[in-house]
Write an enzyme that holds these catalytic residues in place. Structure first.
Site, PDB file in Angstrom:
ATOM      1  N   CYS A  57       2.515  -5.333   1.825  1.00  0.00           N
ATOM      2  CA  CYS A  57       2.284  -5.526   0.398  1.00  0.00           C
ATOM      3  C   CYS A  57       0.861  -5.167  -0.013  1.00  0.00           C
ATOM      4  O   CYS A  57       0.646  -4.597  -1.093  1.00  0.00           O
ATOM      5  CB  CYS A  57       2.619  -6.960  -0.003  1.00  0.00           C
ATOM      6  SG  CYS A  57       1.559  -8.236   0.762  1.00  0.00           S
ATOM      7  N   HIS A  99       1.064 -12.736  -1.042  1.00  0.00           N
ATOM      8  CA  HIS A  99       1.713 -11.493  -1.435  1.00  0.00           C
ATOM      9  C   HIS A  99       0.807 -10.779  -2.439  1.00  0.00           C
ATOM     10  O   HIS A  99       0.226 -11.412  -3.326  1.00  0.00           O
ATOM     11  CB  HIS A  99       3.080 -11.760  -2.051  1.00  0.00           C
ATOM     12  CG  HIS A  99       3.796 -10.515  -2.486  1.00  0.00           C
ATOM     13  ND1 HIS A  99       4.113  -9.502  -1.609  1.00  0.00           N
ATOM     14  CD2 HIS A  99       4.235 -10.101  -3.706  1.00  0.00           C
ATOM     15  CE1 HIS A  99       4.734  -8.537  -2.263  1.00  0.00           C
ATOM     16  NE2 HIS A  99       4.806  -8.871  -3.537  1.00  0.00           N
ATOM     17  N   ASP A 151       4.843  -4.543  -9.082  1.00  0.00           N
ATOM     18  CA  ASP A 151       4.956  -4.891  -7.665  1.00  0.00           C
ATOM     19  C   ASP A 151       5.693  -3.781  -6.931  1.00  0.00           C
ATOM     20  O   ASP A 151       6.916  -3.657  -7.033  1.00  0.00           O
ATOM     21  CB  ASP A 151       5.709  -6.214  -7.508  1.00  0.00           C
ATOM     22  CG  ASP A 151       5.639  -6.744  -6.079  1.00  0.00           C
ATOM     23  OD1 ASP A 151       5.179  -5.989  -5.196  1.00  0.00           O
ATOM     24  OD2 ASP A 151       6.040  -7.889  -5.850  1.00  0.00           O
TER      25      ASP A 151
END
Length: 560
Positions: free
Chosen positions: A164, A221, A244
């Protein structure tokens, strides 16, 4: 502000004056006859009026990624490199490759001045799968440039592999290169649930071992935020939007998220935007811990849980410190506005509650939560007695407090287990059992030690372990306390001694040898050391160099 790209191409930036010449090749211009009409159009939905913010979120090539656990945040530098040679061409190639994602063809380039569509195309193009067996380990990347160059030189084939942090950082590079202000955000205690969008369940056995289930509580994250005015939402001014690029399970398969207006997440207005319910759940889910017994019966723990999404940070403008931006995503926990936003979102996520009262929703939520430890008459916490470096023993204090006026006799099982940053439980490498007697209102502190010899063979790239204490179900109420522990790597700005060894490969003495040390952030000027090497003699430098490591530092040895 385009000179960073170099001078081999004509590159202009929105909002800046520029000059150009029109040359007519067939004849000279005749003022009495000829007329030229220029049509100039502007649409600048990504404008930022703060110069310091423009310099940080568009022009700055150096960033910081924040990782670790919510009680022990670490940082590491990342080189975005949006002005490095060839990166602009690569970013435009990404738009070429992703044009069909929304438009079928790229004959009409007008969509490229729409940051919403551009961000969706980039968001779609960045991710890949994460089978680490045949590629570069995701935590070995330190910048976006090698990743983008490898993708471009490899005929646009996926670069393996990312996580991530690298995905969000590469997206930040592309967006900054295209002139869209962007930054990387880290959310600690990030829930990833398939079945219940607003609930995350973790199951443990009677030893305290975390059992692998469908739900995962990521320790952190990272995603990207980009600044733009959303004309599709009738916004006249720019604001931060979530993007994202990490594909996450949504119940309908893996998917990326965004752009989602950050303010709509805080207000619980989930029907305004793309993927609003996914982003809301990632900062507002409730954590529930369960004990699984042999007969498959599950019992809720008495435990004090850390709410999901209670700490969101990003790099500060013009500083290497982080900025807490939690308040942009949610109101203060327990406040009236926080509850109103949650009820509003709950009705949109769960259609069966669309007409339910706030009291009805609150009763439903209360029935799902863990009872507090204090409800059992016991308080517990695990406190760090040291800040362990990798290779050192882990020292903890287990503090227990009897809140009642009668004795408490309890048996506890303790364990330590390796956990990945994405919440996957790994090896359980340490177990113990302890009988505890607490007198009325007594506070007891029990020392715990986990040696390096116990955890060293099992620790993985993430350097995270979870320590859990669970009471024996036969003693009555099931109590649980846990702590995530991050083993630190060598710390910055701490003196250390470097030993440099050479071996003479020749059958004769080497005299008047010179070794030069240099390094960004380590020495103000190169350091030289003179020495001799005898035949078959291994030289160990007798000169100890005290080095102060700073961010973005590296050092190179040049034997002459």
């Amino acid at each position: 502000n385009t000179h960073f790209f170099g001078t081999d191409k004509q590159i202009i930036r929105r909002g800046q004056a520029f000059s150009f010449y029109a040359r007519f090749q067939n004849r000279e211009w005749d003022d009495s006859v000829d007329q030229a009409i220029f049509t100039v159009e502007t649409d600048d939905p990504v404008y930022m009026d703060n110069q310091a913010h423009r310099e940080e979120y568009v022009l700055n090539e150096h960033g910081i990624l924040y990782e670790g656990v919510h009680k022990h945040i670490t940082s590491r530098p990342w080189h975005f490199g949006q002005f490095e040679d060839g990166i602009l061409d690569i970013c435009l190639k990404i738009l070429d490759m992703g044009a069909s994602y929304h438009h079928g063809s790229d004959r009409d380039h007008c969509w490229r001045n729409d940051p919403v569509h551009v961000s969706m195309v980039v968001n779609h193009m960045i991710p890949e799968n994460n089978d680490y067996l045949k590629g570069t380990k995701p935590f070995s990347w330190n910048g976006s440039v090698p990743i983008l160059q490898q993708w471009y030189s490899g005929r646009c084939r996926p670069v393996r592999y990312g996580y991530c942090g690298s995905l969000a950082s590469v997206m930040c590079t592309v967006m900054r290169c295209l002139g869209i202000p962007s930054r990387v955000v880290t959310n600690f205690c990030f829930p990833c649930s398939i079945e219940n969008p607003l609930g995350i369940n973790e199951v443990f056995d009677c030893t305290g071992k975390n059992l692998c289930g469908k739900d995962k509580l990521w320790r952190y994250h990272c995603w990207n935020e980009s600044w733009m005015a959303r004309r599709d939402l009738n916004q006249c001014c720019g604001d931060w939007q979530c993007l994202d690029p990490t594909p996450l399970e949504t119940g309908r398969g893996l998917a990326c998220s965004g752009p989602t207006w950050v303010r709509s997440i805080r207000e619980g207005e989930l029907d305004l935007d793309y993927d609003g319910h996914h982003m809301f759940s990632r900062v507002n889910s409730n954590y529930v811990g369960w004990l699984s017994q042999n007969n498959a019966k599950k019992t809720k723990f008495f435990c004090d849980t850390w709410p999901c999404g209670q700490h969101l940070i990003t790099k500060s403008v013009g500083s290497e410190q982080f900025e807490d931006i939690t308040g942009a995503y949610k109101y203060e926990l327990g406040s009236v506005k926080n509850k109103e936003a949650y009820y509003r979102a709950y009705r949109r996520i769960h259609p069966g509650y669309c007409n339910a009262s706030n009291c009805h929703i609150e009763r439903e939520l209360s029935s799902l939560k863990n009872p507090f430890l204090s409800d059992s008459g016991i308080n517990m916490r695990l406190k760090m007695a040291n800040c362990p470096m990798y290779g050192e023993d882990v020292q903890l204090h287990w503090v227990l407090e009897n809140l009642r006026s009668e004795n408490k006799n309890l048996k506890f099982n303790l364990c330590a287990q390796i956990i990945t940053y994405s919440g996957c439980p790994m090896d359980q490498f340490w177990k113990d059992s302890v009988n505890v007697t607490l007198g009325p209102r007594e506070v007891k502190k029990i020392p715990l030690c986990i040696s390096y010899s116990q955890y060293g063979p099992y620790l993985c790239d993430h350097n995270i372990m979870k320590v859990v204490a669970v009471s024996d179900p036969e003693c009555g109420e099931v109590l649980m306390v846990s702590r995530d522990i991050l083993l630190s790597q060598p710390r910055l700005k701490v003196p250390c001694t470097a030993e440099i060894s050479f071996c003479n490969p020749l059958q004769e003495d080497m005299k008047n040898c010179v070794m030069t040390l240099e390094g960004c952030g380590l020495f103000k000027e190169p350091m030289t050391i003179e020495f001799n090497l005898s035949v078959c003699f291994q030289f160990l430098s007798e000169r100890e160099c005290t080095l102060f490591f700073t961010r973005n530092s590296s050092w190179v040895l040049h034997p002459l």
